[in-house]
Design a protein around this motif. Structure first.
Motif, PDB file in Angstrom:
ATOM      1  N   PRO A  67      29.729  47.941  47.810  1.00 32.15           N
ATOM      2  CA  PRO A  67      29.355  48.894  46.334  1.00 32.15           C
ATOM      3  C   PRO A  67      30.413  48.871  45.497  1.00 32.15           C
ATOM      4  O   PRO A  67      30.097  48.791  44.436  1.00 32.15           O
ATOM      5  CB  PRO A  67      28.833  49.972  47.295  1.00 32.15           C
ATOM      6  CG  PRO A  67      28.570  49.661  48.750  1.00 32.15           C
ATOM      7  CD  PRO A  67      29.342  48.512  49.029  1.00 32.15           C
ATOM      8  N   ALA A  68      31.591  48.948  45.669  1.00 32.69           N
ATOM      9  CA  ALA A  68      32.402  49.109  44.919  1.00 32.69           C
ATOM     10  C   ALA A  68      32.782  47.823  43.983  1.00 32.69           C
ATOM     11  O   ALA A  68      32.996  48.065  42.783  1.00 32.69           O
ATOM     12  CB  ALA A  68      33.816  49.508  45.539  1.00 32.69           C
ATOM     13  N   SER A  69      32.586  46.816  44.756  1.00 28.96           N
ATOM     14  CA  SER A  69      32.709  45.626  43.836  1.00 28.96           C
ATOM     15  C   SER A  69      31.739  45.460  42.983  1.00 28.96           C
ATOM     16  O   SER A  69      31.778  44.827  41.888  1.00 28.96           O
ATOM     17  CB  SER A  69      32.753  44.312  44.838  1.00 28.96           C
ATOM     18  OG  SER A  69      33.654  44.245  45.759  1.00 28.96           O
ATOM     19  N   LEU A  70      30.399  45.858  43.338  1.00 32.49           N
ATOM     20  CA  LEU A  70      29.208  45.890  42.247  1.00 32.49           C
ATOM     21  C   LEU A  70      29.497  46.556  41.100  1.00 32.49           C
ATOM     22  O   LEU A  70      29.335  46.016  40.152  1.00 32.49           O
ATOM     23  CB  LEU A  70      27.908  46.397  42.905  1.00 32.49           C
ATOM     24  CG  LEU A  70      27.173  45.369  43.995  1.00 32.49           C
ATOM     25  CD1 LEU A  70      26.229  46.094  44.707  1.00 32.49           C
ATOM     26  CD2 LEU A  70      26.635  44.238  43.201  1.00 32.49           C
ATOM     27  N   LEU A  71      29.863  47.962  41.254  1.00 34.40           N
ATOM     28  CA  LEU A  71      30.217  48.780  40.284  1.00 34.40           C
ATOM     29  C   LEU A  71      31.478  48.150  39.214  1.00 34.40           C
ATOM     30  O   LEU A  71      31.245  48.226  37.955  1.00 34.40           O
ATOM     31  CB  LEU A  71      30.828  50.113  40.852  1.00 34.40           C
ATOM     32  CG  LEU A  71      30.994  51.247  39.637  1.00 34.40           C
ATOM     33  CD1 LEU A  71      29.803  51.373  38.821  1.00 34.40           C
ATOM     34  CD2 LEU A  71      31.597  52.631  40.143  1.00 34.40           C
ATOM     35  N   ILE A  72      32.497  47.743  39.866  1.00 32.12           N
ATOM     36  CA  ILE A  72      33.695  47.137  39.251  1.00 32.12           C
ATOM     37  C   ILE A  72      33.191  45.831  38.262  1.00 32.12           C
ATOM     38  O   ILE A  72      33.493  45.761  37.053  1.00 32.12           O
ATOM     39  CB  ILE A  72      34.717  46.696  40.202  1.00 32.12           C
ATOM     40  CG1 ILE A  72      35.264  47.856  40.746  1.00 32.12           C
ATOM     41  CG2 ILE A  72      35.843  45.859  39.509  1.00 32.12           C
ATOM     42  CD1 ILE A  72      36.208  47.703  41.875  1.00 32.12           C
ATOM     43  N   TYR A  73      32.239  45.082  39.163  1.00 28.40           N
ATOM     44  CA  TYR A  73      31.831  43.883  38.414  1.00 28.40           C
ATOM     45  C   TYR A  73      30.937  44.292  36.988  1.00 28.40           C
ATOM     46  O   TYR A  73      31.125  43.783  36.007  1.00 28.40           O
ATOM     47  CB  TYR A  73      30.884  42.985  39.347  1.00 28.40           C
ATOM     48  CG  TYR A  73      30.610  41.679  38.788  1.00 28.40           C
ATOM     49  CD1 TYR A  73      31.226  40.415  38.541  1.00 28.40           C
ATOM     50  CD2 TYR A  73      29.037  41.506  38.470  1.00 28.40           C
ATOM     51  CE1 TYR A  73      30.601  39.442  38.063  1.00 28.40           C
ATOM     52  CE2 TYR A  73      28.590  40.322  37.963  1.00 28.40           C
ATOM     53  CZ  TYR A  73      29.417  39.360  37.593  1.00 28.40           C
ATOM     54  OH  TYR A  73      28.836  38.239  37.335  1.00 28.40           O
ATOM     55  N   LEU A  74      30.053  45.366  37.042  1.00 30.41           N
ATOM     56  CA  LEU A  74      29.265  45.607  36.309  1.00 30.41           C
ATOM     57  C   LEU A  74      29.972  46.135  35.167  1.00 30.41           C
ATOM     58  O   LEU A  74      29.737  46.089  34.041  1.00 30.41           O
ATOM     59  CB  LEU A  74      28.140  46.766  36.724  1.00 30.41           C
ATOM     60  CG  LEU A  74      27.402  47.222  35.738  1.00 30.41           C
ATOM     61  CD1 LEU A  74      26.137  46.528  35.316  1.00 30.41           C
ATOM     62  CD2 LEU A  74      26.545  48.628  36.509  1.00 30.41           C
ATOM     63  N   VAL A  75      30.955  47.255  35.554  1.00 31.53           N
ATOM     64  CA  VAL A  75      31.580  47.808  34.501  1.00 31.53           C
ATOM     65  C   VAL A  75      32.602  46.764  33.618  1.00 31.53           C
ATOM     66  O   VAL A  75      32.820  46.790  32.248  1.00 31.53           O
ATOM     67  CB  VAL A  75      32.639  48.817  35.082  1.00 31.53           C
ATOM     68  CG1 VAL A  75      33.721  49.504  33.935  1.00 31.53           C
ATOM     69  CG2 VAL A  75      31.678  49.941  35.418  1.00 31.53           C
ATOM     70  N   GLY A  76      33.184  45.699  34.558  1.00 31.22           N
ATOM     71  CA  GLY A  76      33.910  44.625  33.962  1.00 31.22           C
ATOM     72  C   GLY A  76      33.196  43.827  32.842  1.00 31.22           C
ATOM     73  O   GLY A  76      33.506  43.590  31.833  1.00 31.22           O
ATOM     74  N   LEU A  77      32.013  43.622  33.324  1.00 31.16           N
ATOM     75  CA  LEU A  77      31.245  42.763  32.436  1.00 31.16           C
ATOM     76  C   LEU A  77      30.918  43.536  30.964  1.00 31.16           C
ATOM     77  O   LEU A  77      31.090  42.955  29.876  1.00 31.16           O
ATOM     78  CB  LEU A  77      29.665  42.444  32.760  1.00 31.16           C
ATOM     79  CG  LEU A  77      29.678  41.317  33.826  1.00 31.16           C
ATOM     80  CD1 LEU A  77      28.467  41.181  34.574  1.00 31.16           C
ATOM     81  CD2 LEU A  77      29.875  40.103  33.117  1.00 31.16           C
ATOM     82  N   ILE A  78      30.453  45.028  31.067  1.00 33.08           N
ATOM     83  CA  ILE A  78      30.426  45.756  29.911  1.00 33.08           C
ATOM     84  C   ILE A  78      31.386  45.654  29.064  1.00 33.08           C
ATOM     85  O   ILE A  78      31.356  45.645  27.854  1.00 33.08           O
ATOM     86  CB  ILE A  78      29.758  47.026  30.175  1.00 33.08           C
ATOM     87  CG1 ILE A  78      28.511  46.913  31.157  1.00 33.08           C
ATOM     88  CG2 ILE A  78      29.666  47.958  29.165  1.00 33.08           C
ATOM     89  CD1 ILE A  78      27.844  48.090  31.609  1.00 33.08           C
ATOM     90  N   VAL A  79      32.659  46.073  29.784  1.00 30.94           N
ATOM     91  CA  VAL A  79      33.796  46.146  28.970  1.00 30.94           C
ATOM     92  C   VAL A  79      34.348  44.723  28.302  1.00 30.94           C
ATOM     93  O   VAL A  79      34.854  45.000  27.126  1.00 30.94           O
ATOM     94  CB  VAL A  79      35.150  46.815  29.748  1.00 30.94           C
ATOM     95  CG1 VAL A  79      36.141  46.603  29.017  1.00 30.94           C
ATOM     96  CG2 VAL A  79      34.679  48.298  30.121  1.00 30.94           C
ATOM     97  N   GLY A  80      34.240  43.995  29.210  1.00 29.77           N
ATOM     98  CA  GLY A  80      34.471  42.554  28.453  1.00 29.77           C
ATOM     99  C   GLY A  80      33.509  42.322  27.276  1.00 29.77           C
ATOM    100  O   GLY A  80      34.256  41.568  26.429  1.00 29.77           O
ATOM    101  N   MET A  81      32.364  42.422  27.198  1.00 33.23           N
ATOM    102  CA  MET A  81      31.495  42.046  26.154  1.00 33.23           C
ATOM    103  C   MET A  81      31.895  43.024  25.086  1.00 33.23           C
ATOM    104  O   MET A  81      31.731  42.698  23.928  1.00 33.23           O
ATOM    105  CB  MET A  81      29.941  42.440  26.673  1.00 33.23           C
ATOM    106  CG  MET A  81      29.607  41.248  27.645  1.00 33.23           C
ATOM    107  SD  MET A  81      27.898  41.183  28.065  1.00 33.23           S
ATOM    108  CE  MET A  81      27.282  40.518  26.878  1.00 33.23           C
ATOM    109  N   ILE A  82      32.332  44.377  25.184  1.00 35.01           N
ATOM    110  CA  ILE A  82      32.727  44.965  24.081  1.00 35.01           C
ATOM    111  C   ILE A  82      33.933  44.652  23.224  1.00 35.01           C
ATOM    112  O   ILE A  82      34.015  44.365  22.384  1.00 35.01           O
ATOM    113  CB  ILE A  82      32.824  46.576  24.660  1.00 35.01           C
ATOM    114  CG1 ILE A  82      31.367  47.291  24.953  1.00 35.01           C
ATOM    115  CG2 ILE A  82      33.573  47.493  23.542  1.00 35.01           C
ATOM    116  CD1 ILE A  82      31.505  48.680  25.448  1.00 35.01           C
TER     117      ILE A  82
END
Length: 190
Positions: A67-82
């Motif tokens: 579950p932690a990996s899911l959250l990190i991946y999700l947040v990483g995608l959002i931050v990367g796209m910003i």
């Protein structure tokens, strides 16, 4: 004036020029909210699809079973796209100005944000979705730069392709330098 997400997505697919003109007066805040909405949709769908593929036994680039990996991946995608948004606005605005564009940075922001719509809509679909989304986004970027910076289609295409051309030239120079350097340093005098 908020940007209606469903109407804008539909408009970017069937009538992008008219949709871009409808958004000419949208505020920076409304444009950024629209971008956050579409990247959140993309990040969620991409995370779900990647996790499903991994749980089905397909190899993925990240381990999303925890579950932690899911959250990190999700947040990483959002931050990367910003971060990508900021970089793309700076680069495309400079390129549009170089070829004679007269738009403001907010116009470039709109072009980048609205041209990102296909990525949110189908970019999360493995292989074919991301390929189609990237190509359609490239076309929309040319249209957006053309419309918002009052350029011809040719000049807008040059503005959009100029960063790619520069990267290719820099990569070729780097490879040439490394090749020459390695050949120079590996030569052993006899």
């Amino acid at each position: 004036m908020s940007i209606p997400i469903i109407d804008t997505i539909r408009g970017m697919i069937v009538a992008p020029v008219q949709t871009m003109h409808q958004q000419e007066e949208s505020t920076v805040q409304d444009t950024l909210i629209y971008y956050l909405e579409i990247i959140l949709a993309f990040a969620l769908l991409s995370t779900i699809v990647t996790a499903l593929l991994q749980s089905a036994g397909f190899a993925t680039t990240v381990d999303l079973l925890a579950p932690a990996s899911l959250l990190i991946y999700l947040v990483g995608l959002i931050v990367g796209m910003i971060i990508a948004l900021v970089i793309m606005v700076l680069i495309f605005h400079l390129c549009a100005r170089v070829v004679g564009g007269d738009g403001e940075w907010t116009d470039t922001l709109r072009a980048v944000v609205f041209s990102s719509t296909p990525i949110a809509v189908i970019g999360w679909i493995p292989i074919v979705g991301s390929l189609i989304a990237d190509l359609w986004s490239l076309v929309l970027m040319v249209v957006g730069i053309r419309e918002y910076h009052h350029l011809s289609t040719g000049r807008a295409a040059i503005a959009v392709l100029l960063p790619v051309i520069v990267l290719i030239i820099l990569a070729a120079l780097a490879v040439s330098y490394l090749t020459i350097s390695s050949a120079t340093f590996t030569t052993v005098p006899t």
